[in-house]
Write a protein that holds these residues in place. Structure first.
Motif, PDB file in Angstrom:
ATOM      1  N   ASP A   1      -9.121   7.012  -9.312  1.00 49.39           N
ATOM      2  CA  ASP A   1      -9.309   6.144  -8.153  1.00 49.39           C
ATOM      3  C   ASP A   1     -10.792   5.967  -7.833  1.00 49.39           C
ATOM      4  O   ASP A   1     -11.269   4.860  -7.587  1.00 49.39           O
TER       5      ASP A   1
ATOM      6  N   LYS B   1     -11.296   2.968   5.894  1.00 44.88           N
ATOM      7  CA  LYS B   1     -10.249   2.010   6.271  1.00 44.88           C
ATOM      8  C   LYS B   1      -8.872   2.493   5.814  1.00 44.88           C
ATOM      9  O   LYS B   1      -7.862   2.190   6.429  1.00 44.88           O
TER      10      LYS B   1
ATOM     11  N   LYS C   1      -6.149   5.200   5.479  1.00 43.74           N
ATOM     12  CA  LYS C   1      -5.804   6.466   6.124  1.00 43.74           C
ATOM     13  C   LYS C   1      -4.702   7.167   5.331  1.00 43.74           C
ATOM     14  O   LYS C   1      -3.762   6.521   4.862  1.00 43.74           O
TER      15      LYS C   1
ATOM     16  N   ASP D   1       0.429  10.905   4.814  1.00 46.18           N
ATOM     17  CA  ASP D   1       1.240  12.041   4.404  1.00 46.18           C
ATOM     18  C   ASP D   1       0.950  12.392   2.948  1.00 46.18           C
ATOM     19  O   ASP D   1       0.475  11.551   2.190  1.00 46.18           O
ATOM     20  N   ARG D   2       1.243  13.645   2.610  1.00 52.99           N
ATOM     21  CA  ARG D   2       1.169  14.048   1.205  1.00 52.99           C
ATOM     22  C   ARG D   2       2.472  14.755   0.890  1.00 52.99           C
ATOM     23  O   ARG D   2       2.803  15.737   1.546  1.00 52.99           O
TER      24      ARG D   2
ATOM     25  N   ARG E   1      -1.977  -1.463 -12.666  1.00 51.44           N
ATOM     26  CA  ARG E   1      -2.918  -0.334 -12.672  1.00 51.44           C
ATOM     27  C   ARG E   1      -3.915  -0.429 -13.817  1.00 51.44           C
ATOM     28  O   ARG E   1      -5.053  -0.002 -13.713  1.00 51.44           O
TER      29      ARG E   1
ATOM     30  N   SER F   1      -9.983  -2.289  -8.551  1.00 49.67           N
ATOM     31  CA  SER F   1     -10.954  -1.598  -7.698  1.00 49.67           C
ATOM     32  C   SER F   1     -12.252  -2.392  -7.578  1.00 49.67           C
ATOM     33  O   SER F   1     -12.829  -2.500  -6.497  1.00 49.67           O
TER      34      SER F   1
ATOM     35  N   PRO G   1     -10.258  -3.118   1.465  1.00 50.10           N
ATOM     36  CA  PRO G   1      -9.814  -1.810   0.962  1.00 50.10           C
ATOM     37  C   PRO G   1      -8.976  -1.923  -0.314  1.00 50.10           C
ATOM     38  O   PRO G   1      -8.449  -2.994  -0.619  1.00 50.10           O
ATOM     39  N   VAL G   2      -8.876  -0.813  -1.020  1.00 45.40           N
ATOM     40  CA  VAL G   2      -8.036  -0.786  -2.215  1.00 45.40           C
ATOM     41  C   VAL G   2      -7.250   0.521  -2.252  1.00 45.40           C
ATOM     42  O   VAL G   2      -7.749   1.575  -1.849  1.00 45.40           O
ATOM     43  N   ILE G   3      -6.006   0.415  -2.680  1.00 44.47           N
ATOM     44  CA  ILE G   3      -5.194   1.605  -2.940  1.00 44.47           C
ATOM     45  C   ILE G   3      -4.696   1.469  -4.375  1.00 44.47           C
ATOM     46  O   ILE G   3      -4.169   0.421  -4.763  1.00 44.47           O
ATOM     47  N   THR G   4      -4.897   2.534  -5.168  1.00 45.96           N
ATOM     48  CA  THR G   4      -4.520   2.460  -6.581  1.00 45.96           C
ATOM     49  C   THR G   4      -3.201   3.194  -6.843  1.00 45.96           C
ATOM     50  O   THR G   4      -2.751   4.008  -6.030  1.00 45.96           O
TER      51      THR G   4
ATOM     52  N   ARG H   1       1.558  -0.094   3.854  1.00 46.33           N
ATOM     53  CA  ARG H   1       1.764   1.342   3.641  1.00 46.33           C
ATOM     54  C   ARG H   1       2.181   1.554   2.190  1.00 46.33           C
ATOM     55  O   ARG H   1       3.158   0.948   1.734  1.00 46.33           O
TER      56      ARG H   1
ATOM     57  N   ARG I   1       1.282   6.398  -3.168  1.00 44.20           N
ATOM     58  CA  ARG I   1       0.413   6.481  -4.343  1.00 44.20           C
ATOM     59  C   ARG I   1       0.836   7.682  -5.175  1.00 44.20           C
ATOM     60  O   ARG I   1       0.888   8.813  -4.680  1.00 44.20           O
ATOM     61  N   ILE I   2       1.116   7.427  -6.425  1.00 45.74           N
ATOM     62  CA  ILE I   2       1.607   8.479  -7.298  1.00 45.74           C
ATOM     63  C   ILE I   2       0.474   9.458  -7.629  1.00 45.74           C
ATOM     64  O   ILE I   2      -0.624   9.051  -7.947  1.00 45.74           O
TER      65      ILE I   2
ATOM     66  N   GLU J   1       1.201  10.453  -2.371  1.00 44.38           N
ATOM     67  CA  GLU J   1       0.531  10.357  -1.075  1.00 44.38           C
ATOM     68  C   GLU J   1       1.059   9.115  -0.378  1.00 44.38           C
ATOM     69  O   GLU J   1       1.406   8.147  -1.038  1.00 44.38           O
ATOM     70  N   VAL J   2       1.084   9.164   0.948  1.00 43.18           N
ATOM     71  CA  VAL J   2       1.412   7.953   1.693  1.00 43.18           C
ATOM     72  C   VAL J   2       0.129   7.497   2.374  1.00 43.18           C
ATOM     73  O   VAL J   2      -0.477   8.249   3.146  1.00 43.18           O
ATOM     74  N   LEU J   3      -0.320   6.289   2.042  1.00 42.44           N
ATOM     75  CA  LEU J   3      -1.599   5.783   2.531  1.00 42.44           C
ATOM     76  C   LEU J   3      -1.382   4.486   3.297  1.00 42.44           C
ATOM     77  O   LEU J   3      -0.465   3.730   2.986  1.00 42.44           O
ATOM     78  N   GLU J   4      -2.242   4.260   4.280  1.00 47.37           N
ATOM     79  CA  GLU J   4      -2.119   3.026   5.037  1.00 47.37           C
ATOM     80  C   GLU J   4      -3.461   2.322   5.097  1.00 47.37           C
ATOM     81  O   GLU J   4      -4.485   2.969   5.330  1.00 47.37           O
ATOM     82  N   ALA J   5      -3.451   1.025   4.913  1.00 40.40           N
ATOM     83  CA  ALA J   5      -4.684   0.243   4.968  1.00 40.40           C
ATOM     84  C   ALA J   5      -4.421  -1.054   5.716  1.00 40.40           C
ATOM     85  O   ALA J   5      -3.301  -1.574   5.690  1.00 40.40           O
ATOM     86  N   PRO J   6      -5.447  -1.568   6.398  1.00 42.13           N
ATOM     87  CA  PRO J   6      -5.280  -2.863   7.053  1.00 42.13           C
ATOM     88  C   PRO J   6      -5.168  -3.970   6.020  1.00 42.13           C
ATOM     89  O   PRO J   6      -5.640  -3.821   4.898  1.00 42.13           O
TER      90      PRO J   6
END
Ligand SMILES: Cc1cc2nc3c(=O)[nH]c(=O)nc-3n(C[C@H](O)[C@H](O)[C@H](O)COP(=O)(O)OP(=O)(O)OC[C@H]3O[C@@H](n4cnc5c(N)ncnc54)[C@H](O)[C@@H]3O)c2cc1C
Lengths: 333, 264
Positions: free
Chosen positions: A106, A193, A195, A198-199, B123, B135, B144-147, B160, B163-164, B170-175
């Motif tokens: 990442d 930005k 957040k 949870d994990r 990916r 990315s 923002p970026v979530i991979t 929401r 992410r593996i 993981e549980v991630l949140e981005a605007p």
């Protein structure tokens, strides 16, 4: 590119210690920096790094940059990118090494996007070109069917993520000297930005795939979740774990976390039993470190026989029950 | 909700390794004759993820693909899965780009399309698999970026994402808007069927050239400085495989067990 000098490793910590990949990277980084006659640095990010700076020195680092902040307690893409990018702009490394891990996969491309460097992901080997002094990075392409060598002529840093366990860990030497330098810049929380909500740790029953001495993996040819029971039974008798190819995971016959391969887990058991899987290079990338590979496939042309030590050409359904029964008998004797 | 999905056409990665050929001088892969190229696996799953979001929240899906030749095929495939609109980005200047160049072109097209909430990419591509475009694109767009997503939901104005990671997720949140790169764990793609299949056949797929998206050619040329492929080889690994036999598969299995029990 004389403005950029030295090798910078992006360190990772696991359970209060340097992660195994970081110790491997220090070994690789030491070799590269000795060849270049430049320094080896490492960046450690976390809420508390304790004596890990000294640890990193013992494993080969000349300089340790330590960034401590509560916001760095766990990996956060925005926070880590900010800290690492700022440090790179200050230190101007010629080469930057990261692990091909949850974090590195990442962080590396984002950092690269921000710094405008040249990045190769999932590298299998690195060297320095003796004439140009440039980093040569070798990485799998086309699902591992080919290997490409990548150079970055003018973009800096020259970046690479390295696949775990392709080199032995660096040797520890307590008497090595080095410098620990705190990173003073404060994190800007408004730039965070993304957040972490949870994990979730998924507990596996029995032996962990990566630690197992025996792995029994099945592919598309298994045909159903129920049939995977035969593989589980064999794994149980051998005290091993069950893995699968991507199609087997896609179908839900085994959990996604059991995928072995380039985009799944890398295992190196004593014995890898590959059942009804063709042996695509991207799958094999995950099990080549096994001491013995056994293939059971009804197609004698299947690629898996090119990497296996023992094989049976037959329908697996006619092989597994007898194999399991006989092994059970032999191992209890 | 407007999702833009970036898809790539690649040589079919499922050909047996023995059929895989390269030209080491040109550092190119020779596509197997008679095997049509396909949509890259992870990109197809990104389309699937977009379709699931549309199933739930309505809205629109736009697909873009950069490449040469019959790239419109993969765009049409995405349309037949449920995307609404598609564009091909084709120009001599777009050939042989690395991740920076690709992200630059995609970014220009995305800015031209505008009004998006989410950008999805695979990916990594199934061919060169650099694993960076999403990315770099996010950095260029300044969002923002979530991979490595294995699940995507909309929660109010946020995205929401699951992410593996190695031992779970993981549980991630981005605007929104954000870029998300999709992994195979998100699940199998739907088979094109029904209305969308019929509609996809009729849809126009405009081709945009560099000037249509306002791509600066000297800027694009500069992106070529990031990485260069200087060698390409096929790894040779051949183990002497002992085929264990017997009069019946059963007997072969017993013979194999005898050998294995000595190894472990
Ligand atoms: C970028 C990229 C990354 C990838 N990462 C991974 C990865 O990490 N892991 C992974 O596994 N794949 C990965 N893949 C996918 C990979 O290319 C193959 O698609 C996949 O490994 C094939 O799985 P398989 O062997 O189960 O299926 P197949 O190739 O369909 O093989 C099935 C085999 O089962 C045999 N068979 C069928 N029935 C029987 C029977 N009754 N008895 C005995 N044998 C039987 C057949 O002869 C055949 O050889 C990746 C691909 C790409 C492009």
């Amino acid at each position: 590119m004389d403005t950029h000098k030295g090798v910078l490793v992006c360190g990772e910590m696991a359970e209060g210690r340097l992660a195994p990949i970081t110790i491997e990277l220090l070994g690789i980084g030491r070799k590269l920096s000795d060849q270049l006659g430049e320094t080896l640095s490492i960046l450690l990010m976390g809420s508390k790094t304790g004596s890990l700076g000294q640890e990193a020195i013992a494993y080969g680092a000349d300089k340790v940059y330590v960034a401590e902040d509560g916001l760095l307690d766990h990996y956060n893409s925005d926070a880590y990118t900010q800290v690492a990018a700022n440090l790179c702009l200050k230190v101007l490394p010629s080469i930057m090494l990261l692990g091909h891990t949850d974090i590195g996969c990442d962080l590396a491309p984002r950092l690269n996007g921000r710094l405008g460097g040249g990045l190769s992901m999932d590298c299998l080997s690195l060297s320095i070109d003796p004439t140009t002094q440039l980093l040569l990075a070798t990485r799998p392409v086309f699902g591992g069917n080919a290997h490409a060598t990548v150079v970055s002529r003018s973009a800096r840093p020259q970046m690479a993520t390295i696949r775990p366990k392709i080199v032995p860990p660096a040797v520890r030497n307590e008497s090595r000297q080095g410098e620990v330098i705190p990173v003073e810049d404060k994190l800007d929380p408004s730039a965070i930005k993304v957040k972490v909500v949870d994990r979730i740790k998924e507990e596996v029953e029995g032996v962990k795939l990566e630690d197992a001495e025996v792995v029994v993996s099945g592919g598309r040819g298994i045909g159903s979740a129920q049939n995977f029971g035969m593989l589980r039974e064999l794994a149980r008798v051998l005290g091993g774990a069950v893995g699968g190819t991507r199609p087997a995971c896609d179908e839900g016959w085994v959990p996604a976390s059991a995928q072995v391969g380039q985009s799944g887990k890398v295992v190196s058991p004593k014995l890898y039993i590959a059942v009804a899987l063709s042996g695509a290079m991207s799958h094999i990338a995950g099990c080549l470190g096994s001491k013995y590979i056994v293939a059971i496939n009804k197609d004698k042309e299947a690629n898996i026989f090119n990497v296996a030590h023992f094989g049976i050409v037959a329908d697996y359904k006619e092989v597994l029950p007898a194999l399991t029964a006989k092994l059970k008998e032999l191992l209890s004797a | 909700m407007h999702t833009i999905v970036c898809v790539k056409q690649v040589p079919d990665p499922e050909i047996p390794p023995a059929k895989f050929k390269i030209d080491p001088e040109a550092k190119k892969v020779i596509p197997p004759p008679g095997v049509p190229p396909v949509i890259s696996v992870y990109d197809e799953r990104a389309v699937e993820a977009a379709c699931r979001l549309k199933d739930k929240h309505k809205g629109k899906i736009t697909v873009i693909s950069m490449g040469t030749g019959k790239v419109s095929d993969v765009v049409r495939h995405a349309l037949s899965m449920g995307a609404d609109e598609g564009f091909v980005l084709e120009d001599e200047a777009f050939e042989n780009l690395d991740s920076f160049g690709t992200a630059y072109v995609l970014g220009k097209a995305i800015q031209k399309i505008g009004g998006y909430d989410l950008v999805l990419c695979g990916r990594q591509a199934a061919d060169w698999g650099a694993g960076q475009v999403g990315s770099i694109l996010a950095e260029m767009l300044g969002i923002p970026v979530i991979t490595l997503a294995c699940g995507i939901e909309v929660v109010e104005k946020n995205i929401r994402v699951k992410r593996i990671v190695k031992d779970g997720y993981e549980v991630l949140e981005a605007p929104m808007p954000s870029v998300v790169t999709v992994s195979s764990e998100i699940g199998l793609p739907r088979l094109p069927a029904g209305m969308s299949l019929m509609l996809a056949r009729k849809k126009q797929i405009p081709v945009w050239k560099a000037k249509d998206i306002g791509a600066d050619l000297s800027e694009l040329d500069r992106t070529k400085a990031h990485t260069e492929i200087t060698g390409l080889s096929v790894p040779t690994r051949k183990t002497e495989c002992e085929i264990v036999t017997g009069n019946t598969p059963n007997e072969a299995a017993v013979n194999l067990a005898l050998k294995l029990s000595k190894l472990i």
